[in-house]
Design an enzyme around this catalytic site. Structure first.
Site, PDB file in Angstrom:
ATOM      1  N   THR A  14       0.913  -1.321   0.026  1.00  0.00           N
ATOM      2  CA  THR A  14       0.063  -0.114  -0.160  1.00  0.00           C
ATOM      3  C   THR A  14       0.945   1.348   0.102  1.00  0.00           C
ATOM      4  OG1 THR A  14      -1.566  -1.279   1.277  1.00  0.00           O
ATOM      5  CG2 THR A  14      -1.971   1.192   1.209  1.00  0.00           C
ATOM      6  N   GLY A 188      -9.912  -0.752   5.882  1.00  0.00           N
ATOM      7  CA  GLY A 188      -8.353  -0.755   5.640  1.00  0.00           C
ATOM      8  C   GLY A 188      -7.712   0.353   6.829  1.00  0.00           C
ATOM      9  N   GLU A 191      -4.387  -2.617  11.616  1.00  0.00           N
ATOM     10  CA  GLU A 191      -3.374  -3.395  11.366  1.00  0.00           C
ATOM     11  C   GLU A 191      -3.983  -4.729  10.991  1.00  0.00           C
ATOM     12  OE1 GLU A 191       0.046  -2.292  11.921  1.00  0.00           O
ATOM     13  OE2 GLU A 191      -1.058  -0.527  11.616  1.00  0.00           O
ATOM     14  N   LYS A 206       4.250   4.122  18.665  1.00  0.00           N
ATOM     15  CA  LYS A 206       4.538   5.621  18.299  1.00  0.00           C
ATOM     16  C   LYS A 206       4.853   6.386  19.282  1.00  0.00           C
ATOM     17  CE  LYS A 206       1.014   4.744  14.760  1.00  0.00           C
ATOM     18  NZ  LYS A 206      -0.157   4.519  14.135  1.00  0.00           N
TER      19      LYS A 206
HETATM   20  N1  HSE Z   1      -3.423   0.963  12.321  1.00  0.00           N
HETATM   21  C1  HSE Z   1      -2.610   2.029  12.494  1.00  0.00           C
HETATM   22  C2  HSE Z   1      -3.734   3.087  12.615  1.00  0.00           C
HETATM   23  C3  HSE Z   1      -2.080   2.397  11.033  1.00  0.00           C
HETATM   24  O1  HSE Z   1      -4.889   2.573  12.708  1.00  0.00           O
HETATM   25  O2  HSE Z   1      -3.458   4.215  13.218  1.00  0.00           O
HETATM   26  C4  HSE Z   1      -1.284   3.502  11.257  1.00  0.00           C
HETATM   27  O3  HSE Z   1      -0.103   3.466  11.768  1.00  0.00           O
END
Ligand code: HSE
Length: 334
Positions: A14, A188, A191, A206
């Site tokens: 992606t 989408g 994760e 993060k």
């Molecule tokens: N799964 C993560 C989110 C994607 O929902 O923020 C970006 O890191």
């Protein structure tokens, strides 16, 4: 001096596809910004046949990592494979071969950053990772440059789009947890294993990265106290709203002069008047307190093909400019 800055891409999924698109669409502008054209030469991916059908012979596709990592003409490796392995080993090999690295891989940074940053330094290579936190939002770059003169005292962020989408839907449309999780997955945002989103692990990775930069210390994932949103019900959100609060999954890093640094992720009630309370849907936001800047908030799309590619390409351009001026390793991990 070469006529091009040559980039090797690891992973054309992606975000990788988004990087190919942005570098091609804005090639002329980017060449002006850098002073010479930036081009992807080789792409590592398992789906070589499918990619050849899609892109023809614009790039050399291979499923053999050596062909990219050992290519002496490649200056910058862009790692977008995701997960810890073999991404971490590939990044280490890129540095050993004198190549700069751009990554969006928060899993690798949160766990192996402390090992990889000295390696980058040792080989005088740039290691950039803006896309690893909050996709398209510029937050790492500003903390390392424009805000570098500040003592940062706290960071509070909505750094996971999946859970913010879910909590916003539960609040605004009075939907149940299971229903909104399915929707987030279908869109989408989540994760591949959504427990990392709803359990708070994605946000914990993060905040580990952000806190390491803000407080000039190498934290890792084990330093974060984590609680997800699995036990939040629609009625909790309703009661909070009635009392004048929004429920958000916040990632919080504080540097208290007396008690030191604390890192945590947990669902939090915040007053509806706070700027973070108005950040809804898949949007992310990071609220920073610094001793000179005061309060600042960074808002934008935290995931998605093109927003994340925007950050990756910004890092590529930064490195390419550094190469032009022979000033690599200028902003290192401190
Ligand atoms: N799964 C993560 C989110 C994607 O929902 O923020 C970006 O890191």
């Amino acid at each position: 001096m070469k006529d091009f800055v040559n980039v090797g891409l690891l992973g054309a999924g992606t975000v990788g596809g988004g990087v190919l698109k942005v570098l091609e669409k804005n090639a002329e502008k980017i060449a002006k910004e850098v002073g010479k054209p930036v081009r992807i030469t080789k792409v590592l991916d398992r789906h070589v046949d499918r990619l050849k059908q899609e892109y023809g012979d614009k790039y050399i596709f291979t499923d053999n990592a050596d062909e990219v990592l050992e290519d002496k003409d490649i200056d910058i490796i862009v790692e977008l494979l995701g997960r810890e392995h073999p991404a971490k080993e590939f990044i280490a090999r890129a540095f050993a071969n004198g190549k700069h690295v751009v990554t969006a891989n928060k899993d690798v940074l949160a766990k192996y950053g402390a090992e990889l940053f000295p390696l980058a330094h040792e080989h005088n290579c740039d290691f950039m990772f803006e896309a690893s936190v909050c996709g398209g939002i510029p937050i790492i770059g500003p903390m390392k440059t424009s805000m570098a003169a500040n003592q940062i005292t706290s960071i509070m962020g909505i750094v996971n789009g999946t859970t913010n989408y879910m909590l916003s839907k539960m609040a605004n449309e009075h939907l149940d947890y299971d229903e909104v999780l399915k929707e987030a997955q279908a869109k989408g945002y989540a994760e591949s294993d959504p427990t990392a989103d709803v359990g708070g692990l994605d946000a914990a990775r993060k905040i580990t990265i952000l806190a390491s930069i803000a407080f000039n210390t190498r934290f890792n994932l084990d330093d974060v106290q984590v609680e997800g949103i699995e036990s939040i019900e629609a009625c909790d959100i309703k009661y909070a709203t009635d009392l004048g609060y929004a429920v958000k999954l916040l990632a919080i890093a504080k540097n208290d002069p007396e008690n030191g640094v604390s890192l945590r992720v947990n669902p939090t009630m915040i007053p509806l008047s706070h700027p973070l309370a108005g950040v809804n849907g898949v949007y992310n936001a990071v609220f920073v307190n610094g001793d000179a800047i005061g309060e600042a908030m960074f808002l934008g799309l935290g995931a998605g093909r093109l927003p994340t590619a925007s950050s990756v390409c910004g890092d590529i351009i930064d490195i390419a400019r550094n190469m032009q001026h022979k000033s690599t390793g200028r902003i290192s991990c401190t």
